[in-house]
Design an enzyme around this catalytic site. Structure first.
Site: not given
Ligand code: FE
Length: 198
Positions: A106, A109-111
């Site tokens: 991602c 971010c952190s998806c």
């Molecule tokens: Fe994300």
């Protein structure tokens, strides 16, 4: 001439920061103990990579399921009792082959499809991984212990808020005749992210 100053940034340890955020949310009445306990329970006991491993093992042994997973991941994993949050509108299963290797990230971010493959590891959220896996995927994978032959195509998939991915690793040749449970036991979170092969 002014003396050069070295800026030292100090960051409190994670538990301390988490406690500060919790206190701030509570002081504004934005969260309650029950909601926090539920989140901790989900993170520690429910959203585990063992769920994704069951999906992979099923896809390996059941061709009809594999087709359904490819066609509509959300619906297919529900057959195994796995729900995705409403805003994860699509679950896309990416199949590794002898000639194609998939890896997810991602860049923002952190998806991840965390209800299926588990919460993202810390390195997945680092700017280092998020930027470099796109620009120099082979090098990053090599640094993480995965050396891919030069002729293998690498496909990097950038997760968005509504489209989540999971990598379906190649089934190892030595697992012929194994039960679904035995197969599920060898599938790791790293393999479902695509930074490892089995
Ligand atoms: Fe994300």
């Amino acid at each position: 001439m002014a003396e050069a100053r070295h800026l030292v940034r100090t960051v409190a340890p994670v538990p301390q920061r988490a406690a500060a955020i919790e206190a701030a949310l509570k002081s504004h009445g934005l969260v309650n103990d029950e909601a926090i306990a539920q989140s901790v329970h989900n993170a520690e006991d429910v959203w585990l990579p063992e769920r994704g491993a069951r999906v992979v093992a099923r896809a390996w042994v059941d061709e009809a399921f594999r087709q359904r997973l490819r066609a509509n991941g959300r619906d297919a994993v529900r057959e195994l009792g796995i729900e995705l949050p409403k805003h994860h509108r699509h679950l896309v299963a990416l199949e590794n082959t002898a000639t194609v290797h998939n890896v997810i990230c991602c860049t923002l971010c952190s998806c991840t499809a965390f209800t299926v493959i588990g919460l993202p590891p810390d390195w997945y959220k680092d700017l280092e991984y998020r930027s470099r896996i796109v620009r120099e995927s082979r090098t990053v994978l090599r640094e993480m212990g995965l050396e891919l032959p030069p002729e293998m195509e690498v496909r990097v998939w950038d997760t968005t808020a509504d489209t989540r991915y999971m990598v379906i690793p190649e089934r190892p040749a030595h697992t012929a005749g194994w039960s679904e449970e035995q197969l599920a036991a060898i599938v790791t979170k790293d393999a479902m992210i695509g930074v490892a092969r089995l």
